[in-house]
Design a protein around this motif. Structure first.
Motif, PDB file in Angstrom:
ATOM      1  N   ASN A   1       0.773  -1.108   0.010  1.00 48.88           N
ATOM      2  CA  ASN A   1       0.089  -0.012   0.136  1.00 48.88           C
ATOM      3  C   ASN A   1       0.874   1.304  -0.020  1.00 48.88           C
ATOM      4  OD1 ASN A   1      -2.406  -0.808  -0.243  1.00 48.88           O
ATOM      5  ND2 ASN A   1      -3.103  -0.901   2.005  1.00 48.88           N
ATOM      6  N   LEU A   2       1.969   1.276   0.683  1.00 51.79           N
ATOM      7  CA  LEU A   2       2.924   2.365   0.748  1.00 51.79           C
ATOM      8  C   LEU A   2       3.516   2.573  -0.858  1.00 51.79           C
ATOM      9  CD1 LEU A   2       3.660   4.267   2.611  1.00 51.79           C
ATOM     10  CD2 LEU A   2       5.869   2.835   2.978  1.00 51.79           C
ATOM     11  N   MET A   3       3.729   1.185  -1.362  1.00 52.69           N
ATOM     12  CA  MET A   3       4.380   1.267  -2.781  1.00 52.69           C
ATOM     13  C   MET A   3       3.145   1.893  -3.663  1.00 52.69           C
ATOM     14  SD  MET A   3       5.977  -2.613  -2.890  1.00 52.69           S
ATOM     15  CE  MET A   3       6.352  -2.558  -4.721  1.00 52.69           C
ATOM     16  N   ASN A   4       2.025   1.649  -3.393  1.00 51.15           N
ATOM     17  CA  ASN A   4       0.906   2.107  -4.299  1.00 51.15           C
ATOM     18  C   ASN A   4       0.799   3.648  -4.132  1.00 51.15           C
ATOM     19  OD1 ASN A   4      -1.750   3.128  -4.878  1.00 51.15           O
ATOM     20  ND2 ASN A   4      -2.578   1.240  -4.563  1.00 51.15           N
ATOM     21  N   LYS A   5       1.068   4.335  -2.759  1.00 51.49           N
ATOM     22  CA  LYS A   5       0.826   5.566  -2.598  1.00 51.49           C
ATOM     23  C   LYS A   5       2.088   6.321  -3.282  1.00 51.49           C
ATOM     24  CE  LYS A   5       1.435   8.779   1.092  1.00 51.49           C
ATOM     25  NZ  LYS A   5       2.673   9.265   0.704  1.00 51.49           N
ATOM     26  N   ASP A   6       3.254   5.787  -3.251  1.00 48.29           N
ATOM     27  CA  ASP A   6       4.246   6.483  -3.609  1.00 48.29           C
ATOM     28  C   ASP A   6       4.373   6.485  -5.429  1.00 48.29           C
ATOM     29  OD1 ASP A   6       5.156   7.043  -1.290  1.00 48.29           O
ATOM     30  OD2 ASP A   6       6.797   5.466  -1.124  1.00 48.29           O
ATOM     31  N   VAL A   7       4.112   5.152  -6.025  1.00 45.54           N
ATOM     32  CA  VAL A   7       3.924   4.998  -7.271  1.00 45.54           C
ATOM     33  C   VAL A   7       2.944   6.102  -7.865  1.00 45.54           C
ATOM     34  CG1 VAL A   7       2.119   3.235  -7.877  1.00 45.54           C
ATOM     35  CG2 VAL A   7       4.294   3.320  -9.022  1.00 45.54           C
ATOM     36  N   ILE A   8       1.909   6.387  -7.207  1.00 44.64           N
ATOM     37  CA  ILE A   8       0.900   7.336  -7.679  1.00 44.64           C
ATOM     38  C   ILE A   8       1.302   8.747  -7.328  1.00 44.64           C
ATOM     39  CG2 ILE A   8      -1.440   8.122  -7.184  1.00 44.64           C
ATOM     40  CD1 ILE A   8      -1.351   5.815  -9.031  1.00 44.64           C
ATOM     41  N   ASP A   9       2.106   8.996  -6.271  1.00 45.96           N
ATOM     42  CA  ASP A   9       2.751  10.215  -6.353  1.00 45.96           C
ATOM     43  C   ASP A   9       3.819  10.470  -7.451  1.00 45.96           C
ATOM     44  OD1 ASP A   9       2.064  11.520  -3.966  1.00 45.96           O
ATOM     45  OD2 ASP A   9       3.703  11.070  -2.948  1.00 45.96           O
ATOM     46  N   ALA A  10       4.721   9.372  -7.845  1.00 46.33           N
ATOM     47  CA  ALA A  10       5.660   9.626  -8.972  1.00 46.33           C
ATOM     48  C   ALA A  10       4.713   9.973 -10.130  1.00 46.33           C
ATOM     49  CB  ALA A  10       6.258   8.409  -9.089  1.00 46.33           C
ATOM     50  N   TYR A  11       3.664   9.141 -10.365  1.00 46.43           N
ATOM     51  CA  TYR A  11       2.991   9.319 -11.527  1.00 46.43           C
ATOM     52  C   TYR A  11       2.339  10.892 -11.546  1.00 46.43           C
ATOM     53  CZ  TYR A  11      -1.458   9.070 -14.358  1.00 46.43           C
ATOM     54  OH  TYR A  11      -2.412   9.211 -15.483  1.00 46.43           O
ATOM     55  N   MET A  12       1.568  11.338 -10.522  1.00 41.39           N
ATOM     56  CA  MET A  12       1.218  12.582 -10.497  1.00 41.39           C
ATOM     57  C   MET A  12       2.459  13.595 -10.742  1.00 41.39           C
ATOM     58  SD  MET A  12      -1.946  12.454 -10.648  1.00 41.39           S
ATOM     59  CE  MET A  12      -2.369  14.304 -10.452  1.00 41.39           C
ATOM     60  N   ASN A  13       3.467  13.489 -10.214  1.00 40.88           N
ATOM     61  CA  ASN A  13       4.633  14.444 -10.383  1.00 40.88           C
ATOM     62  C   ASN A  13       5.603  14.204 -11.515  1.00 40.88           C
ATOM     63  OD1 ASN A  13       3.655  16.059  -8.106  1.00 40.88           O
ATOM     64  ND2 ASN A  13       4.374  14.369  -6.750  1.00 40.88           N
ATOM     65  N   LYS A  14       5.389  13.079 -12.233  1.00 39.14           N
ATOM     66  CA  LYS A  14       6.152  12.794 -13.320  1.00 39.14           C
ATOM     67  C   LYS A  14       7.742  12.599 -12.720  1.00 39.14           C
ATOM     68  CE  LYS A  14       3.409  13.437 -17.008  1.00 39.14           C
ATOM     69  NZ  LYS A  14       1.903  13.268 -16.203  1.00 39.14           N
TER      70      LYS A  14
ATOM     71  N   LYS B   1      11.677   8.571  -8.710  1.00 39.37           N
ATOM     72  CA  LYS B   1      10.522   8.236  -7.404  1.00 39.37           C
ATOM     73  C   LYS B   1       9.986   6.733  -7.855  1.00 39.37           C
ATOM     74  CE  LYS B   1       7.476   9.256  -3.683  1.00 39.37           C
ATOM     75  NZ  LYS B   1       7.058  10.173  -2.844  1.00 39.37           N
ATOM     76  N   ALA B   2       9.745   6.513  -9.101  1.00 39.02           N
ATOM     77  CA  ALA B   2       9.127   5.458  -9.745  1.00 39.02           C
ATOM     78  C   ALA B   2      10.244   4.376  -9.509  1.00 39.02           C
ATOM     79  CB  ALA B   2       8.696   5.497 -11.112  1.00 39.02           C
ATOM     80  N   ILE B   3      11.461   4.789  -9.872  1.00 40.73           N
ATOM     81  CA  ILE B   3      12.274   3.555  -9.666  1.00 40.73           C
ATOM     82  C   ILE B   3      12.572   3.210  -7.900  1.00 40.73           C
ATOM     83  CG2 ILE B   3      15.314   3.089  -9.711  1.00 40.73           C
ATOM     84  CD1 ILE B   3      15.324   4.953 -12.216  1.00 40.73           C
ATOM     85  N   SER B   4      12.487   4.122  -7.259  1.00 38.10           N
ATOM     86  CA  SER B   4      12.604   3.541  -5.936  1.00 38.10           C
ATOM     87  C   SER B   4      11.605   2.882  -5.565  1.00 38.10           C
ATOM     88  CB  SER B   4      12.913   4.991  -4.948  1.00 38.10           C
ATOM     89  OG  SER B   4      11.336   5.332  -4.693  1.00 38.10           O
ATOM     90  N   VAL B   5      10.351   2.773  -5.919  1.00 36.15           N
ATOM     91  CA  VAL B   5       9.261   1.852  -5.729  1.00 36.15           C
ATOM     92  C   VAL B   5       9.563   0.476  -6.188  1.00 36.15           C
ATOM     93  CG1 VAL B   5       6.782   1.397  -6.134  1.00 36.15           C
ATOM     94  CG2 VAL B   5       7.284   3.727  -5.705  1.00 36.15           C
ATOM     95  N   TRP B   6      10.058   0.681  -7.598  1.00 36.73           N
ATOM     96  CA  TRP B   6      10.517  -0.474  -8.156  1.00 36.73           C
ATOM     97  C   TRP B   6      11.274  -1.508  -7.369  1.00 36.73           C
ATOM     98  CZ3 TRP B   6      15.088  -1.407 -11.467  1.00 36.73           C
ATOM     99  CH2 TRP B   6      14.938  -2.243 -12.539  1.00 36.73           C
TER     100      TRP B   6
END
Lengths: 272, 238
Positions: B133-146, B150-155
């Motif tokens: 769920n934290l990954m979900n939140k962060d990946v969506i953060d990365a999505y909104m902020n392009k 951050k996307a790599i950090s979730v990955w």
């Protein structure tokens, strides 16, 4: 930044693995001035044979000026000065020894607005071969008219009325007549300046299909304001902005992942 | 920051599409949270609600796909716009799969409830859900902020979920060897854990899509894998 480097490396890898053909035309450090106006700045661009190269960019960016340099159409403009080198098969087209009429027979041009002569369909096509002495007799001429109309995809529609005036045809047919007229003198390069901007979508699709077909025999350079048209018909795309060539490369790459911010802004319709 | 489109309604359409992705991601996170609560508190009513809400998740996926197709038809998007719209379809797809895993988890709550002689180790499951769920939140953060970094950090963080799964897998195998009665509940728990681990994989796919939207090229690094259970073999002693 690291990723951008990767992109470049990938692209370099592709160009080495897929052998690029020897360019049909090469522009090197081309600068154009209209009086004091510096219209084109240090343009380096190669035109490959059997490929469609699309020139895109906002109005006044110099793409049409560049197109006109390629067959010395700018000669007719008093204040225009062209510097740099433009080679056709490694021969400088601006050389004093070059016969401009012969040059334009090798590098034909199709304009934005269809401009058939106010003559019969037959004579529209026969005009070039006659003045260039390509046809020796009526039989040869008939053959050229026939095959040019066929190559331009117009034969079926006009074969029974070759005596009718060229201007009596529809806009799309007139444009194909102009293309037939251009290919009647067997050019090596065809330049097109927004050839579909005055046509409806169906006539446009027919011309695009024709361009696809013509590229097997000629090098084609087309100026277009339609991003989708450039994407559909060209293999290489060059983006001009304020007289500079900002970016040039494979069409698929330019339209999915342009390198330059200005290119991206232009093709996606953002304020640039 | 990228500039606005000259046709401002295109920007509005894109914002609407982004809003739908965010809404769907939040719903999927809530589904997992509820499924977790249902599991821990043995709340069958909540488990049923999670199963029913999955229809909403499916509906949202279809809605995102429809919006994206309309945008392609109407706007003829190119470059980053094109990448974003195509990726939205794929992100919606991944979120729908993640939602399915939450649904599947809640289905198993009923069976696990019926077995009372097995003291399930829910803490690892809860930990896994918290991380995804934290990954979900962060990946969506990365999505909104392009934000491709951050996307790599979730990955890369998915390895933690993999490791937890691997640990739980070994633990449950041990239980099963001790007492055959534990086989049924332990297998169900194993599926639960496996589903959460798969959800993590889909989140990394979303992270890869965000990287592609921003950078224009696929993420070509090799993701560290922490789940070795597919190669695990436990031998009976004696």
């Amino acid at each position: 930044m690291v990723n951008k480097m990767n992109v470049l490396n990938v692209n370099e890898g592709q160009t080495t693995s897929v052998q690029e053909p020897e360019p049909k035309m090469k522009a090197k450090k081309v600068n154009v001035y209209y009086g004091n106006n510096h219209a084109l700045k240090d343009i380096d661009l190669n035109i490959n044979p059997n490929e469609v190269t699309a020139l895109i960019g906002p109005s006044g960016c110099g793409k049409s000026t560049f197109l006109r340099c390629l067959n010395r159409m700018n000669d007719t403009i008093e204040s225009c000065r062209v510097e740099g080198t433009i080679l056709l098969d490694n021969q400088n087209i601006n050389d004093k020894k070059i016969d401009v009429v012969q040059l334009r027979a090798r590098i034909g041009m199709v304009f934005q607005k269809p401009n058939p002569f106010p003559k019969s369909i037959y004579d529209n096509i026969a005009y070039g071969p006659r003045i260039h002495g390509i046809a020796n007799n009526r039989g040869d001429l008939d053959e050229i008219v026939h095959s040019s109309l066929k190559k331009a995809g117009l034969w079926k529609e006009v074969h029974d009325r070759l005596d009718a005036s060229g201007t009596s045809l529809s806009g799309g047919q007139q444009q194909r007549l102009c293309i037939a007229r251009t290919i009647a003198i067997e050019p090596e390069v065809i330049l097109m300046d927004e050839p579909c901007s005055a046509l409806d979508p169906i006539a446009t699709a027919i011309i695009e299909e024709l361009i696809e077909d013509l590229k097997s025999r000629y090098a084609i350079v087309i100026v277009t304001h339609s991003m989708q048209q450039a994407a559909r018909i060209s293999q290489k795309t060059a983006f001009f902005h304020l007289g500079k060539l900002m970016e040039h490369g494979d069409t698929a790459t330019i339209f999915t992942n342009p390198t330059h911010e200005k290119t991206k802004d232009y093709i996606t319709g953002r304020y640039g | 920051m990228t500039r606005s489109h000259i046709v401002s309604s295109f920007d509005e359409d894109l914002e609407e599409l982004r809003g739908k992705i965010v809404e769907m991601a939040n719903l999927v996170a809530r589904q997992f949270k509820d499924a977790e609560t249902a599991l821990v508190e043995k709340n069958l009513k909540l488990a049923t609600a999670v199963r029913e809400n999955d229809q909403m998740v499916d509906q949202m996926e279809q809605d995102i796909e429809k919006t994206a197709i309309e945008l392609i038809a109407i706007r003829s998007p190119l470059a980053d716009d094109l990448r974003e719209i195509i990726s939205a379809i794929k992100i919606g797809n991944a979120l729908e799969r993640i939602g399915d895993y939450a649904k599947n988890l809640s289905k198993r709550v009923a069976v696990l409830n019926e077995i009372d002689n097995f003291e399930a180790n829910n803490s690892v499951i809860c930990q896994m859900i918290e991380i995804i769920n934290l990954m979900n939140k962060d990946v969506i953060d990365a999505y909104m902020n392009k934000a491709s970094e951050k996307a790599i950090s979730v990955w890369t963080r998915d390895i933690v979920v993999d490791n937890l799964y691997d640990t739980l897998f070994r633990e449950l195998l041990t239980y099963m060897m001790e007492n055959p009665e534990y086989i049924t509940p332990a297998t169900h728990l194993l599926f639960v854990a496996k589903n959460i681990e798969r959800a993590g994989d889909h989140l990394t796919n979303i992270a890869e899509l965000i990287y592609y939207i921003v950078e224009g090229v696929p993420l070509e690094m090799v993701r560290p894998k922490g789940d070795n259970s597919s190669e695990a073999n436990v031998e009976f002693s004696g």
